[in-house]
Structures are given as C-alpha cells and as structure tokens.
Design an enzyme around this catalytic site. Sequence first.
Site, PDB file in Angstrom:
ATOM      1  N   GLU A 137       0.832  -1.212   0.000  1.00 47.19           N
ATOM      2  CA  GLU A 137       0.000   0.000   0.000  1.00 47.19           C
ATOM      3  C   GLU A 137       0.865   1.262   0.000  1.00 47.19           C
ATOM      4  OE1 GLU A 137      -4.214  -1.480   1.902  1.00 47.19           O
ATOM      5  OE2 GLU A 137      -2.780  -0.544   3.272  1.00 47.19           O
ATOM      6  N   GLU A 246      -6.390  -6.985  -1.716  1.00 40.34           N
ATOM      7  CA  GLU A 246      -6.967  -6.987  -0.368  1.00 40.34           C
ATOM      8  C   GLU A 246      -8.441  -6.613  -0.452  1.00 40.34           C
ATOM      9  OE1 GLU A 246      -5.042  -4.850   2.778  1.00 40.34           O
ATOM     10  OE2 GLU A 246      -3.019  -5.293   2.011  1.00 40.34           O
TER      11      GLU A 246
END
Length: 346
Positions: A137, A246
Amino acid sequence: MKKTFYRGADLSFVDEIEREGGAYYEGDRPGDVLDIVQASGVNSIRLRIWNEPAGGYCNLERTLAMARRIKERGLHLLLDFHYSDKWADPANQWKPRAWEGLDYDALRDAVGLYTADVLHALRDAGALPDMVQIGNEITPGMLWDDGRVDGEHDTDGQWKRFAGLVKSGIDAARSVDPAIEIMIHIDRGGDNASSVKFFDRFREQGVEFDTIGLSYYPWWHGTLDDLRANLADLALRYGKPIIVVETAYPWTLNGPEGSPLIVRQEEQLHAGYPATVEGQSRYLADFAAVIRETPGGLGAGYHYWEPCWIPSKPEWSVGHANNWANLTLFDFAGRKLASLDTLGRG
C-alpha cells in the site's frame, strides 16, 4: 493459453494462530487450513514479510516454513515485502530499525540486498514466490522520509527517490529469477483520480512492473461501482493485469467480548449486503464479478485479507487485539463459513 484467475487469500496470521493453539474445522472435523482453503477453490496464497519483527512472526524463518507448505500444495505464492519491522500501510511506512541510520544511497542498496537475500533463501528451500510486491500500500511512498511522497513531500525530487528505492527491489527480484512477476500495490481501489496520479508518476519515472495491485474495502474505498469504474479506467490506460489484492466483508457486526472491531456499525456496510454469512457470500460473488468484467480480460483476480484470523488469543504479538474476527471466513471457533466456498468459486 487460458490465463489463471487468482482466487486468493492472505494467510499471514495462520502461522501465529496455529503455533499459539488455534485450530480450523470443516464442520466438526479439524484440518490443515491450507487444505481447507484449497479444497474450497483458493489457488493463490499471499504472505507478508517483515524484516525483524518484534514478535518473531512473518520474519524470514517463519516465512520459509509457511512458503514450503504453500508450494508443496502447488499453490501460487505472492510474497508481500513491507520493508519494515512492522505494518506498512498508508499511515505507516517506517524503515526497519537496522536501516534507520542509512543515507539514501545506502538505503537503496539495502533494499536490493535484502530483497535478493530473501528470495535466494526461498529459492534454495524450493519455495520461490511466483509474484512479489515491492512494498505494501505504497500510495504515500515507502521507507519514510527518504521515499515519502505525500503532503509536503509530493515533489518531483521525492518521487524520483521513491522510484529509485522501488526499482532497487524490482531489479533484485529479477536478478534472482526473471520469471518472478512484480506487483506494485496501492490502497485506492475505488479512487480513480489517486490511482491514476500514482501510476502516471511511476510511468514518468520509468518503473517497470507487471501487475497493478489495489486494496478495496467498502467502508474505506467506496462502492463496487467505484471499484468497477477504477478497474476499467486503469485497464484501458495502462494495459496491465490488475489484482484486488486486499478485500474483506463482515459476516456479523458482533465479536468476542472486548474485541475492538474495525467494522461494527450498519453505516459501514455496503448497501445491499447485510452483515451475515449470506450477505458476505453475496458481496464476494458480486465483487468477483466486477473484477472479471474488467476490460481486456485484465482483471486477474483477488486476495481476501486474513480470512483465517480467528480470535485464538486475546492479545497478539504484533501488539494489538484481534479487530478482524468478524471479517474472517471462519467463525470464532475456527469453523469454515459457507462464504469461503463463494470466495473459491469466484
């Protein structure tokens, strides 16, 4: 040749849960959780790796043990380099303690050496990943502040430094095995403007990678329609496979007593999907369909984040209580939910 569509799961907590006494069941029958998820249709497993975590889990030694189990079953393996001793995410991209005193050039070299060392060890153990993430991320950069690009750090010079760190990891991975696929992972599944800004910047910097990775959680990242629009635009704009690496959805809004659940209010739910096992299953089916609709067949799959993080102990070595117990695909006692089969059919 038909492309593989990845129906995946991040099982990074499984090692800790098992070693601390947690167990998994298909009905009333105990089983190896890898066998349970594979039988349900999961074909890819994601693991995170931290440099020197305080709790000892998700380090190289424990990652080797888990990676062997995964590869022995013929499952696809995605390894997620955090380049930190702890969580790396949009709010936390802190250097490993061992790298804190390094100047930029030494830090860039450390990224490459560490990446290569980890992958050599996995290769020697017969557990080389099929795909690796260079950072987790990394929308605001990584290895702060050298590679930070958010806020006042959003400058051409900082993007060049950030890209240099990422390129060092990519080059190291490819030096171990050119066939390893490289993913770049950001968190903005429903945010097209931020996604385009990021990947345009990487294109300007000449960062060469294979797959776009996105995180998409409805309570943070918008609706499934937002996700659909972003996937369509990114596919047409960059022509790369995309994995939503995710996601999660609740099967209840209740949890074990004292659990500080992340999702615990009706307002956090996506419209049309109640917090029940049926609602979770419907969400997963529709989520998978959105990815499969991506133009050019570039929706390459998904990974569910920590579907096996059952509440096997009240506190965790990573430093917090389990706040994910109602977002799993197993109930509080470790029994498989019907929604796991939906994940595996996607």
